[in-house]
Scaffold this motif. Structure first.
Motif, mmCIF file in Angstrom:
data_model
loop_
_atom_site.group_PDB
_atom_site.id
_atom_site.type_symbol
_atom_site.label_atom_id
_atom_site.label_comp_id
_atom_site.label_asym_id
_atom_site.label_seq_id
_atom_site.Cartn_x
_atom_site.Cartn_y
_atom_site.Cartn_z
ATOM 1 N N HIS A 1 -55.906 46.237 -12.880
ATOM 2 C CA HIS A 1 -55.305 47.466 -12.345
ATOM 3 C C HIS A 1 -55.861 48.727 -13.008
ATOM 4 C CE1 HIS A 1 -52.660 48.237 -15.871
ATOM 5 N NE2 HIS A 1 -52.708 46.921 -16.004
ATOM 6 N N ASP A 2 -55.660 49.840 -12.331
ATOM 7 C CA ASP A 2 -56.058 51.150 -12.853
ATOM 8 C C ASP A 2 -55.107 51.565 -13.968
ATOM 9 O OD1 ASP A 2 -54.163 51.285 -10.579
ATOM 10 O OD2 ASP A 2 -54.135 53.428 -11.000
ATOM 11 N N GLU A 3 -55.630 52.346 -14.921
ATOM 12 C CA GLU A 3 -54.828 52.782 -16.069
ATOM 13 C C GLU A 3 -55.118 54.250 -16.373
ATOM 14 O OE1 GLU A 3 -52.289 53.360 -18.393
ATOM 15 O OE2 GLU A 3 -52.330 51.172 -18.137
ATOM 16 N N HIS B 1 -56.875 54.162 -7.439
ATOM 17 C CA HIS B 1 -55.793 53.178 -7.487
ATOM 18 C C HIS B 1 -56.278 51.788 -7.066
ATOM 19 C CE1 HIS B 1 -51.673 53.140 -8.592
ATOM 20 N NE2 HIS B 1 -51.102 53.245 -7.413
ATOM 21 N N ARG C 1 -53.164 41.253 -18.300
ATOM 22 C CA ARG C 1 -53.538 42.491 -17.612
ATOM 23 C C ARG C 1 -54.934 42.902 -18.071
ATOM 24 N NH1 ARG C 1 -48.146 44.740 -18.298
ATOM 25 N NH2 ARG C 1 -46.714 43.006 -17.913
ATOM 26 N N ARG D 1 -56.758 46.247 -17.902
ATOM 27 C CA ARG D 1 -56.480 47.660 -17.617
ATOM 28 C C ARG D 1 -57.809 48.421 -17.532
ATOM 29 N NH1 ARG D 1 -53.158 49.165 -22.614
ATOM 30 N NH2 ARG D 1 -52.533 51.038 -21.478
ATOM 31 N N HIS E 1 -46.658 51.926 -13.898
ATOM 32 C CA HIS E 1 -47.524 51.427 -12.817
ATOM 33 C C HIS E 1 -46.676 50.614 -11.840
ATOM 34 C CE1 HIS E 1 -50.755 49.453 -10.671
ATOM 35 N NE2 HIS E 1 -51.630 50.243 -11.279
ATOM 36 N N ASN E 2 -46.595 51.089 -10.593
ATOM 37 C CA ASN E 2 -45.693 50.456 -9.623
ATOM 38 C C ASN E 2 -46.114 49.044 -9.220
ATOM 39 O OD1 ASN E 2 -43.836 52.558 -9.508
ATOM 40 N ND2 ASN E 2 -45.032 53.669 -7.985
ATOM 41 N N ASP F 1 -44.696 48.185 -18.118
ATOM 42 C CA ASP F 1 -45.390 48.550 -16.878
ATOM 43 C C ASP F 1 -46.101 49.894 -16.991
ATOM 44 O OD1 ASP F 1 -44.075 46.274 -15.918
ATOM 45 O OD2 ASP F 1 -42.342 47.471 -15.291
ATOM 46 N N ASN F 2 -45.695 50.698 -17.981
ATOM 47 C CA ASN F 2 -46.311 52.011 -18.200
ATOM 48 C C ASN F 2 -46.340 52.864 -16.935
ATOM 49 O OD1 ASN F 2 -47.354 53.821 -20.055
ATOM 50 N ND2 ASN F 2 -49.481 53.240 -19.674
ATOM 51 N N ASN G 1 -46.650 49.267 -4.170
ATOM 52 C CA ASN G 1 -45.256 49.177 -4.636
ATOM 53 C C ASN G 1 -44.598 47.836 -4.341
ATOM 54 O OD1 ASN G 1 -45.849 51.817 -5.145
ATOM 55 N ND2 ASN G 1 -44.090 52.670 -4.074
ATOM 56 N N VAL H 1 -54.324 59.341 -8.379
ATOM 57 C CA VAL H 1 -54.729 57.942 -8.191
ATOM 58 C C VAL H 1 -55.111 57.651 -6.744
ATOM 59 C CG1 VAL H 1 -53.374 57.110 -10.148
ATOM 60 C CG2 VAL H 1 -52.357 57.062 -7.858
#
Length: 199
Positions: free
Chosen positions: A103-105, A21, A141, A143, A124-125, A121-122, A79, A159
């Motif tokens: 960010h992680d994907e 994450h 983004r 990813r 992703h918090n 956002d898929n 979050n 994650v």
């Protein structure tokens, strides 16, 4: 000169440092290393920040084509990342359209990158929080693929696990490549970066 805000998404503290994450933090740390610059914690910002310049010669270099770049690692948990991003964008006077979230994907295999502007956002918090606090999803983004969990492991647990030791060398290469992608995006635009790095 218009500044860029490059936000690494992750969780603060040594407990989370090596987690999947936290690849966003890893990429931003690599960019700071290239710049030869350290992070500070501006008062009231709830984040670690680092200012530098980017030119065709790389991070930290000077030149006529220099772009001002602020690197950011929120000190909030994932979050609530948006609160730190909103404060930083206001403090530095950076429009959301000049923000890059790294960010992680889960939906990309490990070793794959995908760059885009806007979108959902898929699940992703960190992105969800950024969208809520910035009032828009119209930011860039980067990813970074971490793949799906094996077997029946819950994605939320996956994650928050570290990359296996066997993948450490490849991870370093991918973090380096993602940092290159951020530089390409800022210097030459999204289409050029997508052509070079989307896989």
């Amino acid at each position: 000169m218009a500044a860029w805000l490059v936000v690494g998404l992750g969780n603060p503290g040594p407990t989370y440092a090596s987690h999947r994450h936290n690849v966003g933090f890893m990429v931003v740390d690599e960019l700071a290393r290239r710049a030869g610059a350290g992070f500070t914690a501006p008062r009231g910002m709830r984040a670690d920040a680092c200012e530098s310049r980017l030119t065709a010669l790389g991070m930290g270099a000077v030149g006529a084509d220099a772009q001002r770049v602020v690197l950011l690692k929120p000190r909030t948990y994932m979050n609530d990342s948006g609160a730190a991003v909103r404060k930083a964008s206001g403090f530095y006077g950076i429009d959301p359209a000049q923000v890059v979230a790294v960010h992680d994907e889960l939906d990309l295999d490990f070793g794959r990158l995908r760059l885009k502007f806007g979108g959902g956002d898929n699940g992703h918090n960190g992105l969800k929080s950024m969208r809520a606090d910035l009032g828009t999803g119209d930011f860039y983004r980067v990813r970074f693929g971490i793949g799906r969990p094996p077997g029946r492991q819950a994605p939320a647990d996956f994650v928050l696990t570290s990359f296996p030791t066997s993948a450490r060398e490849e991870l370093a290469l991918e973090v380096d490549r993602a940092a290159d992608a951020v530089e390409e995006l800022i210097l030459h635009g999204l289409e050029s970066a997508q052509n070079r790095f989307n896989g």
